[in-house]
Motif scaffolding. Structure first.
Motif, PDB file in Angstrom:
ATOM      1  N   PRO A  20      48.187  32.159  39.378  1.00  0.00           N
ATOM      2  CA  PRO A  20      48.574  32.982  40.533  1.00  0.00           C
ATOM      3  C   PRO A  20      47.420  33.841  41.048  1.00  0.00           C
ATOM      4  O   PRO A  20      46.640  34.386  40.265  1.00  0.00           O
ATOM      5  CB  PRO A  20      49.714  33.841  39.973  1.00  0.00           C
ATOM      6  CG  PRO A  20      50.297  33.019  38.867  1.00  0.00           C
ATOM      7  CD  PRO A  20      49.134  32.296  38.251  1.00  0.00           C
ATOM      8  N   ASN A  21      47.307  33.901  42.377  1.00  0.00           N
ATOM      9  CA  ASN A  21      46.290  34.705  43.050  1.00  0.00           C
ATOM     10  C   ASN A  21      44.862  34.260  42.713  1.00  0.00           C
ATOM     11  O   ASN A  21      43.948  35.088  42.614  1.00  0.00           O
ATOM     12  CB  ASN A  21      46.465  36.196  42.713  1.00  0.00           C
ATOM     13  CG  ASN A  21      47.827  36.721  43.103  1.00  0.00           C
ATOM     14  OD1 ASN A  21      48.317  36.432  44.193  1.00  0.00           O
ATOM     15  ND2 ASN A  21      48.454  37.475  42.213  1.00  0.00           N
ATOM     16  N   ASP A  22      44.690  32.977  42.540  1.00  0.00           N
ATOM     17  CA  ASP A  22      43.371  32.415  42.249  1.00  0.00           C
ATOM     18  C   ASP A  22      42.490  32.548  43.492  1.00  0.00           C
ATOM     19  O   ASP A  22      42.749  31.908  44.512  1.00  0.00           O
ATOM     20  CB  ASP A  22      43.518  30.940  41.856  1.00  0.00           C
ATOM     21  CG  ASP A  22      42.190  30.290  41.489  1.00  0.00           C
ATOM     22  OD1 ASP A  22      41.144  30.947  41.620  1.00  0.00           O
ATOM     23  OD2 ASP A  22      42.217  29.115  41.081  1.00  0.00           O
ATOM     24  N   PRO A  23      41.427  33.373  43.455  1.00  0.00           N
ATOM     25  CA  PRO A  23      40.594  33.552  44.646  1.00  0.00           C
ATOM     26  C   PRO A  23      39.900  32.263  45.074  1.00  0.00           C
ATOM     27  O   PRO A  23      39.675  32.056  46.270  1.00  0.00           O
ATOM     28  CB  PRO A  23      39.593  34.634  44.226  1.00  0.00           C
ATOM     29  CG  PRO A  23      39.592  34.607  42.744  1.00  0.00           C
ATOM     30  CD  PRO A  23      40.967  34.211  42.334  1.00  0.00           C
ATOM     31  N   GLN A  26      42.343  30.303  47.073  1.00  0.00           N
ATOM     32  CA  GLN A  26      42.497  30.887  48.400  1.00  0.00           C
ATOM     33  C   GLN A  26      41.347  30.457  49.311  1.00  0.00           C
ATOM     34  O   GLN A  26      41.556  30.139  50.480  1.00  0.00           O
ATOM     35  CB  GLN A  26      42.576  32.401  48.284  1.00  0.00           C
ATOM     36  CG  GLN A  26      43.824  32.898  47.564  1.00  0.00           C
ATOM     37  CD  GLN A  26      43.810  34.391  47.320  1.00  0.00           C
ATOM     38  OE1 GLN A  26      42.923  35.116  47.785  1.00  0.00           O
ATOM     39  NE2 GLN A  26      44.796  34.889  46.555  1.00  0.00           N
TER      40      GLN A  26
END
Length: 257
Positions: A20-23, A26
């Motif tokens: 989750p929220n892997d830059p 993104q």
């Protein structure tokens, strides 16, 4: 060949590989150019001729920031668990070794055949392949040494863990290769050839010689290994087989109509 460095590689900085929220994910979803997930993960690929070989490069040596020691359960998670690792993979192509075999074990069609590649120690071309892979190991070691001097791989010191600095003599390297080498792109066990060739299994339209309505269309039909990676030639034979099947069906319809 795997090395561990003192610090993570910058290309993997902040990447969590789908968590989750892997830059890095993104960046990929935003289609930002030249970002980690927009690549195949390989930083360098080198074609190399074996010093005792011919004109064609027989070695393909490619490397990237991961820990890869072969396909086994959980290999992908292990490969990315620690961003301090770098792996060079040594591919030996264009083998001329013909000593491998496939034999039926029983009359039970559910029983798998006996498959023995006999990669090395056949007294002929298998020994040649062994020396080529050893040369690849020696070549990678010179790359690592030079890369550290020039800070190509990283600015910190690397520590070879596979096969490791203790494996250094010809005998030790050969034993390591025999234990660790593997392949999963098997081919050439159902040779395409002329009807007069006793080793031919299929004709030039992929039909199994001596049978009706049976074709083989896969990597097994190549008379010799077609290059370093065989996926493109497989696409090509699939296209040809499709044309052959459609042409034959069309001619059959013409005769019966």
């Amino acid at each position: 060949m795997v090395s561990r460095y003192q610090q993570p590689f910058n290309i993997l900085k902040n990447c969590t590989f789908g968590a989750p929220n892997d830059p890095c994910m993104q960046e990929y979803q935003q289609q930002q150019p030249f970002k980690t997930y927009g690549t195949n993960g390989i930083l360098a690929g080198i074609k190399k001729r074996h010093t005792a070989g011919g004109k064609e490069p027989e070695l393909f040596i490619f490397g990237g920031p991961s820990r890869f020691e072969g396909y086994e359960p959980g290999f992908a998670g292990k490969a990315i668990a620690d961003p301090r690792y770098f792996t060079w993979t040594i591919l030996k192509g264009h083998t001329r070794n013909r000593s491998g075999y496939v034999r039926i074990r029983s009359q039970d069609p559910t029983q798998p055949p006996e498959i023995n590649f006999r990669y090395f120690n056949d007294g002929h071309d298998g020994d040649y392949d062994l020396t080529a892979v050893r040369e690849g190991i020696e070549f990678v070691r010179t790359i690592n040494q030079r890369a550290e001097q020039l800070s190509w791989l990283d600015t910190n010191h690397g520590n070879e863990i596979v096969p490791g600095p203790d494996i250094d003599t010809k005998t030790e390297m050969d034993a390591f290769i025999k234990k660790e080498a593997w392949g999963h792109h098997a081919s050439c066990s159902n040779k395409m050839g002329h009807l007069s060739d006793p080793k031919a299994v299929v004709d030039n339209q992929f039909k199994v010689i001596g049978t009706e309505n049976v074709r083989i269309v896969d990597a097994s039909i190549f008379p010799t290994i077609p290059g370093l990676f065989i996926v493109l030639p497989i696409y090509m034979i699939a296209e040809k087989a499709s044309d052959d099947i459609l042409r034959e069906a069309y001619l059959h319809d013409q005769k019966t109509s």
